[in-house]
Write a protein that holds these residues in place. Structure first.
Motif, PDB file in Angstrom:
ATOM      1  N   PHE A 257      12.038  67.569 -25.577  1.00 40.23           N
ATOM      2  CA  PHE A 257      11.155  68.708 -25.767  1.00 40.23           C
ATOM      3  C   PHE A 257      11.132  69.116 -27.231  1.00 40.23           C
ATOM      4  N   ARG A 258       9.920  69.257 -27.756  1.00 41.64           N
ATOM      5  CA  ARG A 258       9.723  69.808 -29.100  1.00 41.64           C
ATOM      6  C   ARG A 258       9.056  71.167 -28.936  1.00 41.64           C
ATOM      7  N   VAL A 259       9.821  72.230 -29.139  1.00 38.09           N
ATOM      8  CA  VAL A 259       9.331  73.582 -28.899  1.00 38.09           C
ATOM      9  C   VAL A 259       9.144  74.295 -30.232  1.00 38.09           C
ATOM     10  N   TYR A 260       7.921  74.759 -30.475  1.00 43.92           N
ATOM     11  CA  TYR A 260       7.599  75.421 -31.734  1.00 43.92           C
ATOM     12  C   TYR A 260       7.307  76.898 -31.466  1.00 43.92           C
ATOM     13  N   LEU A 261       8.048  77.751 -32.141  1.00 45.78           N
ATOM     14  CA  LEU A 261       7.856  79.197 -32.019  1.00 45.78           C
ATOM     15  C   LEU A 261       7.125  79.690 -33.254  1.00 45.78           C
ATOM     16  N   ASN A 262       5.912  80.172 -33.060  1.00 48.13           N
ATOM     17  CA  ASN A 262       5.061  80.567 -34.181  1.00 48.13           C
ATOM     18  C   ASN A 262       4.819  82.066 -34.202  1.00 48.13           C
ATOM     19  N   ASP A 263       4.845  82.645 -35.385  1.00 45.59           N
ATOM     20  CA  ASP A 263       4.429  84.028 -35.596  1.00 45.59           C
ATOM     21  C   ASP A 263       4.192  84.214 -37.093  1.00 45.59           C
ATOM     22  N   LEU A 264       3.729  85.404 -37.455  1.00 45.51           N
ATOM     23  CA  LEU A 264       3.496  85.700 -38.862  1.00 45.51           C
ATOM     24  C   LEU A 264       4.816  85.708 -39.633  1.00 45.51           C
ATOM     25  N   ILE A 265       4.716  85.609 -40.956  1.00 42.70           N
ATOM     26  CA  ILE A 265       5.909  85.421 -41.774  1.00 42.70           C
ATOM     27  C   ILE A 265       6.877  86.600 -41.706  1.00 42.70           C
ATOM     28  N   GLY A 266       6.378  87.794 -41.339  1.00 48.10           N
ATOM     29  CA  GLY A 266       7.253  88.957 -41.257  1.00 48.10           C
ATOM     30  C   GLY A 266       8.036  89.039 -39.960  1.00 48.10           C
ATOM     31  N   ASN A 267       7.827  88.111 -39.041  1.00 45.53           N
ATOM     32  CA  ASN A 267       8.519  88.141 -37.755  1.00 45.53           C
ATOM     33  C   ASN A 267      10.035  88.008 -37.940  1.00 45.53           C
ATOM     34  N   ASP A 268      10.775  88.585 -37.007  1.00 46.32           N
ATOM     35  CA  ASP A 268      12.233  88.562 -37.078  1.00 46.32           C
ATOM     36  C   ASP A 268      12.768  87.232 -36.532  1.00 46.32           C
ATOM     37  N   PHE A 269      12.506  86.139 -37.278  1.00 49.88           N
ATOM     38  CA  PHE A 269      12.968  84.822 -36.844  1.00 49.88           C
ATOM     39  C   PHE A 269      14.494  84.740 -36.830  1.00 49.88           C
TER      40      PHE A 269
END
Length: 377
Positions: free
Chosen positions: A91-103
């Protein structure tokens, strides 16, 4: 636009954080779950890849992020077991959000998540590679034909920017004076600006995903919308109307300037099913498999809210405070950048009181759209 550069859910796990105040979003994910499962199973009725690409767009942070991933992996793993396959795909899981997200919050929770997968599914599961992919989904984010399934919840009602054309060219200022979104009194030019921006963004989103998803791949997207073809319908704007009133009450006390309110417009749009369908058919890369609408209580469904004719009570007012915390966790970053941090506590206290009074009279509900799309082969 500046407002999009600062847009992110409140970070951490404190009282006003998104992680603590995302029950509404969790309920939306749960309600859309049957369509998600149906779409995933449909993919693997036709193809059994050795490596499965999955993306969650607008993943945010907190408990909902890995909840979505976990549910998707569960469905795929169960399908592989049903087929008698000796081991699951990678599984290749990509979590995307804007750069200000609390990664950082998300990454910090991954070791426990990986351990749970290993304990529940054993050594035959995976491997599973989870990565964060910062950037706007209104444009390319992933390599060509790298994805089989794309999920997005509570994100696509956010526009790429504040619509242009909201300021008059005759020097009179904002066409949307005293408001921060579409309202009952908004002139047609405001409606047209918002609708046009949505269609531009929706087209870019679909075109970008068409490049990234394999033929026969699927998307399940859920976002705020409306039943009516009229953007002035109360169901699509009233939470913003009350927030504008709370801002104007602060203006009346001289705590912020009125021109600050006039110059702020939310980069948000709740489309109708007709607008969504138009964009899909016009762009042309996807087949619309399902489109459903459902209601979600403003307070997440936790309050009683049955006696609509009763005067405001501590219960309904506390429901209002809960709604205010939910909204604050989502929009505070862009409001703070525009109005200043000192105004936030007072603003959301007033907003909570206004929402509480509103909930004492009616059970307010968001309209959510869920669509399932198939990438044309």
């Amino acid at each position: 636009m500046e407002v999009m550069q600062v847009l992110h859910m409140n970070k951490g796990a404190g009282e006003t954080s998104y992680a603590t105040n995302s029950t509404v979003q969790s309920n939306i994910i749960s309600t859309a779950k049957p369509l998600t499962e149906e779409a995933i199973l449909d993919i693997f009725n036709h193809v059994l890849p050795e490596s499965v690409g999955i993306a969650d767009l607008g993943c945010s942070s907190g408990p909902n992020t890995l909840l979505v991933v976990s549910e998707i992996l569960d469905v795929i793993y169960a399908k592989w077991q049903q087929l008698g396959r000796p081991c699951s795909p990678e599984f290749r899981v990509y979590l995307n959000d804007l750069i200000g997200n609390d990664f950082n919050n998300v990454f910090g929770s991954l070791p426990a998540f990986y351990n749970k997968l290993k304990e529940e599914k054993g050594s035959e599961f995976g491997p599973c590679f989870i990565s964060g992919v910062p950037g706007s989904f209104y444009g390319r984010v992933f390599p060509s034909k790298s994805l089989h399934f794309v999920h997005s919840s509570s994100s696509l009602h956010w526009l790429s920017q504040v619509p242009s054309g909201l300021e008059s060219k005759d020097g009179r200022g904002s066409w949307n004076k005293g408001k921060i979104y579409i309202s009952k009194t908004s002139p047609d030019c405001v409606l047209e600006a918002y609708s046009s921006q949505f269609q531009k963004d929706w087209s870019v989103f679909l075109k970008s995903r068409a490049e990234e998803i394999v033929g026969g791949g699927r998307m399940v997207l859920s976002f705020m919308g409306r039943r009516s073809t009229d953007p002035r319908s109360k169901e699509s704007y009233y939470q913003w109307e009350l927030l504008a009133r709370a801002l104007m009450s602060i203006v009346s006390e001289g705590l912020i300037e009125e021109k600050k309110v006039d110059s702020f417009n939310a980069p948000y749009y709740a489309p109708s099913p007709e607008e969504v369908k138009f964009g899909i058919y016009t762009e042309g890369s996807f087949i619309l498999d399902r489109l459903e609408m459902f209601e979600i209580d403003w307070d997440g469904g936790d309050g009683d809210g049955d006696n609509y004719d009763a005067p405001p009570t501590s219960s309904t007012l506390s429901n209002g405070a809960r709604v205010a915390k939910t909204i604050r966790a989502v929009v505070e970053s862009m409001l703070e950048s525009h109005f200043g941090g000192d105004a936030m506590d007072g603003l959301f206290q007033r907003y909570g009181e206004m929402v509480g009074n509103h909930l004492a009279k009616t059970r307010a509900k968001y309209i959510n759209l869920v669509i399932s799309l198939v990438r044309k082969v």
